[in-house]
Scaffold this motif. Structure first.
Motif, PDB file in Angstrom:
ATOM      1  N   LYS A  45      56.746  15.480   2.817  1.00 29.71           N
ATOM      2  CA  LYS A  45      55.598  15.378   3.719  1.00 29.71           C
ATOM      3  C   LYS A  45      54.615  16.519   3.430  1.00 29.71           C
ATOM      4  O   LYS A  45      55.014  17.654   3.214  1.00 29.71           O
ATOM      5  CB  LYS A  45      56.079  15.462   5.161  1.00 29.71           C
ATOM      6  CG  LYS A  45      54.985  15.258   6.169  1.00 29.71           C
ATOM      7  CD  LYS A  45      55.518  15.290   7.583  1.00 29.71           C
ATOM      8  CE  LYS A  45      54.319  15.127   8.509  1.00 29.71           C
ATOM      9  NZ  LYS A  45      54.682  15.059   9.886  1.00 29.71           N
ATOM     10  N   GLY A  46      53.330  16.184   3.443  1.00 28.71           N
ATOM     11  CA  GLY A  46      52.278  17.177   3.230  1.00 28.71           C
ATOM     12  C   GLY A  46      51.419  16.897   2.022  1.00 28.71           C
ATOM     13  O   GLY A  46      50.236  17.220   2.007  1.00 28.71           O
TER      14      GLY A  46
ATOM     15  N   GLY B 213      46.361  10.784  -8.105  1.00 26.55           N
ATOM     16  CA  GLY B 213      46.860  12.130  -7.903  1.00 26.55           C
ATOM     17  C   GLY B 213      47.544  12.316  -6.565  1.00 26.55           C
ATOM     18  O   GLY B 213      47.276  11.596  -5.597  1.00 26.55           O
ATOM     19  N   PHE B 214      48.415  13.293  -6.536  1.00 29.87           N
ATOM     20  CA  PHE B 214      49.059  13.744  -5.305  1.00 29.87           C
ATOM     21  C   PHE B 214      48.806  15.243  -5.234  1.00 29.87           C
ATOM     22  O   PHE B 214      49.128  15.979  -6.171  1.00 29.87           O
ATOM     23  CB  PHE B 214      50.545  13.398  -5.319  1.00 29.87           C
ATOM     24  CG  PHE B 214      50.774  11.915  -5.257  1.00 29.87           C
ATOM     25  CD1 PHE B 214      50.924  11.275  -4.046  1.00 29.87           C
ATOM     26  CD2 PHE B 214      50.771  11.150  -6.410  1.00 29.87           C
ATOM     27  CE1 PHE B 214      51.093   9.900  -3.978  1.00 29.87           C
ATOM     28  CE2 PHE B 214      50.937   9.777  -6.368  1.00 29.87           C
ATOM     29  CZ  PHE B 214      51.098   9.155  -5.146  1.00 29.87           C
ATOM     30  N   VAL B 215      48.206  15.660  -4.146  1.00 27.01           N
ATOM     31  CA  VAL B 215      47.680  17.014  -4.028  1.00 27.01           C
ATOM     32  C   VAL B 215      48.127  17.665  -2.726  1.00 27.01           C
ATOM     33  O   VAL B 215      48.542  16.990  -1.787  1.00 27.01           O
ATOM     34  CB  VAL B 215      46.137  17.011  -4.091  1.00 27.01           C
ATOM     35  CG1 VAL B 215      45.637  16.421  -5.407  1.00 27.01           C
ATOM     36  CG2 VAL B 215      45.542  16.252  -2.909  1.00 27.01           C
ATOM     37  N   VAL B 216      47.980  19.000  -2.684  1.00 29.35           N
ATOM     38  CA  VAL B 216      48.106  19.740  -1.435  1.00 29.35           C
ATOM     39  C   VAL B 216      46.695  19.779  -0.856  1.00 29.35           C
ATOM     40  O   VAL B 216      45.793  20.372  -1.448  1.00 29.35           O
ATOM     41  CB  VAL B 216      48.634  21.164  -1.662  1.00 29.35           C
ATOM     42  CG1 VAL B 216      48.722  21.916  -0.337  1.00 29.35           C
ATOM     43  CG2 VAL B 216      49.995  21.142  -2.362  1.00 29.35           C
TER      44      VAL B 216
ATOM     45  N   GLU C  77      64.021  11.520  -7.602  1.00 32.37           N
ATOM     46  CA  GLU C  77      64.775  12.758  -7.360  1.00 32.37           C
ATOM     47  C   GLU C  77      63.930  13.981  -7.705  1.00 32.37           C
ATOM     48  O   GLU C  77      63.941  14.976  -6.973  1.00 32.37           O
ATOM     49  CB  GLU C  77      66.072  12.756  -8.171  1.00 32.37           C
ATOM     50  CG  GLU C  77      67.084  11.747  -7.705  1.00 32.37           C
ATOM     51  CD  GLU C  77      68.313  11.693  -8.603  1.00 32.37           C
ATOM     52  OE1 GLU C  77      68.750  12.751  -9.085  1.00 32.37           O
ATOM     53  OE2 GLU C  77      68.824  10.578  -8.829  1.00 32.37           O
ATOM     54  N   LEU C  78      63.211  13.922  -8.810  1.00 36.13           N
ATOM     55  CA  LEU C  78      62.326  15.016  -9.209  1.00 36.13           C
ATOM     56  C   LEU C  78      61.301  15.297  -8.111  1.00 36.13           C
ATOM     57  O   LEU C  78      61.053  16.452  -7.765  1.00 36.13           O
ATOM     58  CB  LEU C  78      61.614  14.665 -10.517  1.00 36.13           C
ATOM     59  CG  LEU C  78      60.484  15.589 -10.963  1.00 36.13           C
ATOM     60  CD1 LEU C  78      61.022  16.988 -11.285  1.00 36.13           C
ATOM     61  CD2 LEU C  78      59.758  14.994 -12.172  1.00 36.13           C
ATOM     62  N   CYS C  79      60.734  14.246  -7.558  1.00 37.63           N
ATOM     63  CA  CYS C  79      59.696  14.403  -6.533  1.00 37.63           C
ATOM     64  C   CYS C  79      60.208  15.079  -5.273  1.00 37.63           C
ATOM     65  O   CYS C  79      59.438  15.724  -4.549  1.00 37.63           O
ATOM     66  CB  CYS C  79      59.092  13.049  -6.184  1.00 37.63           C
ATOM     67  SG  CYS C  79      58.062  12.391  -7.497  1.00 37.63           S
ATOM     68  N   GLN C  80      61.471  14.964  -4.998  1.00 35.09           N
ATOM     69  CA  GLN C  80      62.052  15.539  -3.789  1.00 35.09           C
ATOM     70  C   GLN C  80      62.349  17.033  -3.921  1.00 35.09           C
ATOM     71  O   GLN C  80      62.695  17.683  -2.944  1.00 35.09           O
ATOM     72  CB  GLN C  80      63.341  14.792  -3.427  1.00 35.09           C
ATOM     73  CG  GLN C  80      63.112  13.357  -3.069  1.00 35.09           C
ATOM     74  CD  GLN C  80      64.410  12.578  -2.932  1.00 35.09           C
ATOM     75  OE1 GLN C  80      65.471  13.147  -2.774  1.00 35.09           O
ATOM     76  NE2 GLN C  80      64.314  11.260  -3.000  1.00 35.09           N
ATOM     77  N   LYS C  81      62.193  17.588  -5.097  1.00 35.57           N
ATOM     78  CA  LYS C  81      62.639  18.955  -5.365  1.00 35.57           C
ATOM     79  C   LYS C  81      61.676  20.064  -4.955  1.00 35.57           C
ATOM     80  O   LYS C  81      62.048  21.229  -4.987  1.00 35.57           O
ATOM     81  CB  LYS C  81      62.996  19.099  -6.839  1.00 35.57           C
ATOM     82  CG  LYS C  81      64.214  18.269  -7.198  1.00 35.57           C
ATOM     83  CD  LYS C  81      64.908  18.800  -8.396  1.00 35.57           C
ATOM     84  CE  LYS C  81      66.232  18.127  -8.616  1.00 35.57           C
ATOM     85  NZ  LYS C  81      67.301  18.577  -7.743  1.00 35.57           N
ATOM     86  N   MET C  82      60.443  19.735  -4.567  1.00 31.15           N
ATOM     87  CA  MET C  82      59.504  20.806  -4.203  1.00 31.15           C
ATOM     88  C   MET C  82      58.581  20.344  -3.077  1.00 31.15           C
ATOM     89  O   MET C  82      57.951  19.306  -3.172  1.00 31.15           O
ATOM     90  CB  MET C  82      58.681  21.236  -5.419  1.00 31.15           C
ATOM     91  CG  MET C  82      57.824  22.465  -5.160  1.00 31.15           C
ATOM     92  SD  MET C  82      57.013  23.094  -6.660  1.00 31.15           S
ATOM     93  CE  MET C  82      58.412  23.800  -7.520  1.00 31.15           C
TER      94      MET C  82
END
Length: 152
Positions: free
Chosen positions: A36-37, A48-51, A131-136
């Motif tokens: 989330k975020g 893209g996926f951004v902060v 799984e990679l996406c869940q790591k940070m």
């Protein structure tokens, strides 16, 4: 290869027909697995996926008007690409991914600093990418970004 699009849906509509399913599935994998975020958008001519600025008002150091990039999906000339900054910025995540990849795909990993290239779209390891996406988290990415990448 930049695709002129204003939304992820428009981007997907403009990729070659044979890549639409892979790009769509990659997009859903990221949307369903990133913490989330992160927010989805079009940046640098890619999905893209951004902060967002609401979490990190400073934005991207190269252009503070832009949100802080984290991951992108692109249809390039000869491959589908996943750009994931955690692979570049965190050695532990990089090493984990490199070690896990052969357990999911029987072809050689084609990777640059943050770019994973899929020349054969039948060999995209969606579960591993999830799984990679869940790591940070966005907060962890901001901390690493400020420590190692952002130039004061």
């Amino acid at each position: 290869m930049t695709i002129d699009a204003k939304t992820p849906e428009e981007y997907i509509s403009k990729v070659p027909e044979e890549r639409k399913e892979a790009i769509s599935k990659l997009r859903e994998t990221l949307k369903n697995n990133l913490p989330k975020g992160f927010e989805e958008c079009i940046n640098y001519g890619m999905i893209g996926f951004v902060v967002p600025h609401s979490l990190y008002p400073d934005g991207y150091h190269c252009d503070p008007k832009l949100p802080l990039p984290f991951a992108n999906i692109a249809s390039q000339k000869n491959f589908v690409a996943l750009y994931h900054t955690a692979i570049y910025a965190d050695k532990e995540i990089h090493d984990w991914f490199v070690n896990e990849y052969p357990k999911h795909v029987n072809t050689k990993l084609d990777m640059g600093k943050s770019c994973i290239r899929f020349k054969n779209i039948q060999n995209i390891p969606y579960k591993l990418i999830g799984e990679l996406c869940q790591k940070m988290t966005p907060q962890e990415w901001i901390k690493i970004y400020e420590q190692n990448i952002k130039k004061s």
